[in-house]
Design an enzyme around this catalytic site. Structure first.
Site: not given
Length: 380
Positions: A45, A97, A169, A194
């Site tokens: 982690r 978005y 973004d 994407k």
């Protein structure tokens, strides 16, 4: 090193132990420590060699100080917003978005953050929205789904003058087309599922920071919140990024041809594409971007049903997401932006008839033929 070479050889691209030209997938939750507190890796982690490789690569590609990989784009965005505290105010672009809107409206507001939604193409609107408790400006450019272009450099300058963070973004463009940090932005986020991944086979998010102080904050939050990208997905993402240049050239070439086709199609009422010379954002897109991308949104003329049009397509795939090898098409009003109340969505220009097309890398003749046969069957 040029960008296309950097995609292949940037970051950590070779295993130092074996010389393997593909970074190993380190499927380990924990690591042996020779002495307490001296290990580079302790727990996955907190840090994993495979994740580190893709984090270093995106930092280099975006010209940032550090990169951070997350389990999804939403996880990346949520972690960035976790830098802020109850009572802080953030200015957000009005065309984002739907998942980001859902996060803001249903989660972050409940946690005490406040937001003002503005058209970030309007610098005066941004400036007038700044309050004493404003801490950041968050925007997409190109936006999702209307592909509006905001002046990154001007917004970053405005943010810095007001002592605010600027967050962009960069999913729709990718670092192949634009590098917001070079234009003064503090933080860049990606839905790496994407264009960066490019193969519809992983979910991932990335954050790139400009300053070490911000890097330290994101690193702490990445570890504290724990929404990290797993080793398998980290490896898949780095592999996908190696072909970004090849794919983007084909994506953009196809998109330009499809735009020209749609521009002549009598059943199309309006087209949203940064490369349209009649688009009011065209000059800025040409100045700010290295190409116009491969996303095209368009509205059918009144009386034509977008669902009927999509149902008749045979090559282009009905699906959410974008930036993949295959061409993907969807209706934002009932799919990606369904979380936005209709009155707000319409007010921001996302009509019920809007169709969003992510142009893939198939043979362009097949894509044009597919669109043509569907239009031919579409009746008022």
């Amino acid at each position: 090193m040029k960008f296309n070479t950097q995609l292949i050889h940037g970051g950590i691209s070779i295993d130092s132990e074996t010389g393997a030209v593909s970074v190993p997938i380190h499927m380990a939750s924990t690591f042996k420590q020779a002495k307490i507190g001296e290990a580079k890796y302790e727990y996955s982690r907190s840090g994993n060699p495979t994740r580190e490789a893709v984090e270093n690569l995106i930092a280099e590609l975006e010209h940032g100080t550090a990169g951070f990989a997350f389990a999804s784009g939403s996880a990346a965005i949520s972690t960035v917003f976790s830098m802020f505290s109850s009572g802080d105010h953030i200015i957000v672009g009005n065309d984002v978005y739907g998942g980001t809107f859902r996060l803001i409206d249903n989660v972050l507001k409940r946690m005490g953050l406040t937001f003002t939604i503005v058209d970030t193409r309007d610098l005066s609107a941004i400036e007038q929205s700044i309050q004493d408790n404003t801490v950041a400006i968050y925007l997409e450019t190109p936006t999702n789904p209307l592909l509006r272009i905001s002046d990154i450099s001007a917004i970053a300058s405005l943010a810095h003058r007001a002592n605010l963070l600027s967050i962009v973004d960069n999913t729709f463009a990718s670092p192949y087309i634009q590098k917001p940090i070079d234009l003064g932005v503090d933080i860049v986020v990606h839905s790496a599922s994407k264009y960066l991944g490019g193969h519809s086979d992983l979910i991932a998010g990335l954050v790139v920071t400009k300053a070490e102080e911000i890097s330290d904050k994101i690193k702490f939050l990445q570890n504290a919140i724990g929404a990290i990208l797993a080793p398998q997905e980290s490896w898949l993402l780095q592999r996908g990024m190696k072909t970004l240049g090849l794919r983007m050239r084909s994506h953009q070439s196809n998109a330009q041809i499809i735009f020209e086709y749609l521009n002549k199609q009598e059943k199309v009422g309006k087209i949203y594409f940064p490369g349209d010379p009649n688009n009011p954002d065209f000059a800025l897109a040409k100045k700010q971007m290295n190409g116009f991308g491969a996303m095209i949104s368009f509205e059918l003329k009144p009386g034509l049903n977008p669902e009927s049009f999509i149902d008749k397509l045979k090559v282009i795939t009905l699906a959410e997401s974008l930036g993949a090898l295959e061409s993907l098409i969807e209706i934002p009003a009932i799919m990606t932006h369904g979380a936005i109340p209709r009155d707000i969505r319409i007010a921001h220009g996302i009509q019920d008839e809007l169709i969003r097309l992510s142009v893939g890398v198939e043979d362009i003749e097949d894509l044009i033929e597919d669109l043509e046969q569907s239009f031919n069957q579409l009746n008022y």
